[in-house]
Design a protein around this motif. Structure first.
Motif, PDB file in Angstrom:
ATOM      1  N   TYR B  46       0.857  -1.187   0.000  1.00 20.04           N
ATOM      2  CA  TYR B  46       0.000   0.000   0.000  1.00 20.04           C
ATOM      3  C   TYR B  46       0.890   1.234   0.000  1.00 20.04           C
ATOM      4  CZ  TYR B  46       0.889  -0.244   5.079  1.00 20.04           C
ATOM      5  OH  TYR B  46       1.479  -0.337   6.316  1.00 20.04           O
ATOM      6  N   ILE B  64      -3.328   3.375   1.197  1.00 19.69           N
ATOM      7  CA  ILE B  64      -4.069   3.431  -0.063  1.00 19.69           C
ATOM      8  C   ILE B  64      -3.573   2.318  -0.982  1.00 19.69           C
ATOM      9  CG2 ILE B  64      -4.755   4.909  -1.993  1.00 19.69           C
ATOM     10  CD1 ILE B  64      -5.403   6.331   0.533  1.00 19.69           C
ATOM     11  N   ALA B  68      -5.710   2.303  -6.640  1.00 18.78           N
ATOM     12  CA  ALA B  68      -6.548   3.490  -6.488  1.00 18.78           C
ATOM     13  C   ALA B  68      -5.811   4.756  -6.925  1.00 18.78           C
ATOM     14  CB  ALA B  68      -7.004   3.631  -5.036  1.00 18.78           C
ATOM     15  N   LEU B  69      -4.521   4.634  -7.209  1.00 17.84           N
ATOM     16  CA  LEU B  69      -3.696   5.786  -7.554  1.00 17.84           C
ATOM     17  C   LEU B  69      -3.309   5.744  -9.026  1.00 17.84           C
ATOM     18  CD1 LEU B  69      -1.258   5.586  -4.490  1.00 17.84           C
ATOM     19  CD2 LEU B  69      -3.238   7.100  -4.731  1.00 17.84           C
ATOM     20  N   LEU B  80      -5.729  10.512  -6.788  1.00 22.04           N
ATOM     21  CA  LEU B  80      -6.559   9.580  -6.012  1.00 22.04           C
ATOM     22  C   LEU B  80      -7.982  10.086  -6.152  1.00 22.04           C
ATOM     23  CD1 LEU B  80      -7.175   7.329  -3.957  1.00 22.04           C
ATOM     24  CD2 LEU B  80      -6.588   8.954  -2.147  1.00 22.04           C
ATOM     25  N   LEU B  87     -12.118  10.507   2.689  1.00 23.32           N
ATOM     26  CA  LEU B  87     -10.904  10.262   3.473  1.00 23.32           C
ATOM     27  C   LEU B  87     -11.128  10.465   4.969  1.00 23.32           C
ATOM     28  CD1 LEU B  87      -8.095  11.763   1.244  1.00 23.32           C
ATOM     29  CD2 LEU B  87      -8.559   9.353   1.727  1.00 23.32           C
ATOM     30  N   ALA B  90     -11.800   7.173   6.238  1.00 23.42           N
ATOM     31  CA  ALA B  90     -10.976   6.106   5.667  1.00 23.42           C
ATOM     32  C   ALA B  90     -10.108   5.455   6.741  1.00 23.42           C
ATOM     33  CB  ALA B  90     -10.088   6.673   4.564  1.00 23.42           C
ATOM     34  N   TYR B 111      -8.356  -2.246   1.366  1.00 27.85           N
ATOM     35  CA  TYR B 111      -8.659  -2.460  -0.055  1.00 27.85           C
ATOM     36  C   TYR B 111     -10.161  -2.351  -0.310  1.00 27.85           C
ATOM     37  CZ  TYR B 111      -3.988  -3.527  -1.771  1.00 27.85           C
ATOM     38  OH  TYR B 111      -2.689  -3.408  -2.170  1.00 27.85           O
ATOM     39  N   TYR B 114     -11.726   1.185  -0.645  1.00 30.39           N
ATOM     40  CA  TYR B 114     -11.550   1.873  -1.924  1.00 30.39           C
ATOM     41  C   TYR B 114     -12.097   1.064  -3.098  1.00 30.39           C
ATOM     42  CZ  TYR B 114      -8.784   5.027   0.851  1.00 30.39           C
ATOM     43  OH  TYR B 114      -8.396   5.932   1.804  1.00 30.39           O
TER      44      TYR B 114
END
Lengths: 121, 121
Positions: B46, B64, B68-69, B80, B87, B90, B111, B114
């Motif tokens: 991550y 993250i 997702a990026l 993102l 967030l 998150a 995971y 997202y």
């Protein structure tokens, strides 16, 4: 041993960078200079190994497949199980002239040199 | 477009760290604080996102999934695609108390938050 349980031990990239690299005989092979990240999938494309200038290699850097490395988190070192002699002929690059990372032909040769298939094949 | 040709653009971990993170609306989401490497396979387990202290979040860090990026190498930023509000709720951690990386239950929750499956499942 079961196959579905995996610990997925993780270390930060910053911790791995500058870690000394040795072979199984304990010979010094340099240090982890950098980790190159494949942006398409978040895999390490290759690790960059730098030498301390022995073997007459000077400032040459070497690209190493991650699979060829194992991290010893207890002794805080990275194991690359090759002789110093193998590195003399290994695919490398000048520290001021990094490879074009889109050049997969070059990277295929790197993987083959250490006996691995490229991770994207 | 052919499917067998892949450029595998790569960037160094050191370049990625400290890169600003924004969403598609251009809102500031912080920066890449660290990349956690799964030692067993050389994948990014991550990315760690740190905030500048807005939203009242202070020193909380966020894990993250790499999927997702997306990296914008032209504008040197990471995208993102979530709202700042997402967030706030998150899964995160205190910057002085990083997660035990063997805790896959925690990472599965990251995971899922997202919308991704863990890369090892």
């Amino acid at each position: 041993m079961t196959t579905h349980y995996k610990t997925h031990q993780a270390l930060s990239a910053s911790t791995l960078i500058d870690t000394p690299v040795k072979n199984r005989k304990g010979e010094d092979l340099g240090k982890i200079e950098e980790l190159m990240i494949d942006l398409s999938n978040g895999r390490i494309s290759y690790a960059v190994l730098s030498f301390g200038g022995f073997l007459g290699i000077g400032d040459k850097f070497f690209a190493i497949p991650w699979e060829a490395l194992s991290v010893d988190t207890v002794d805080e070192k990275v194991i690359l199980d090759v002789d110093q002699q193998k590195l003399e002929n290994a695919p490398g690059f000048d520290k001021d002239n990094w490879p074009q990372t889109a050049d997969t032909t070059w990277l295929v040769d790197v993987y083959k040199y250490y006996g691995y298939d490229p991770y994207w094949s």
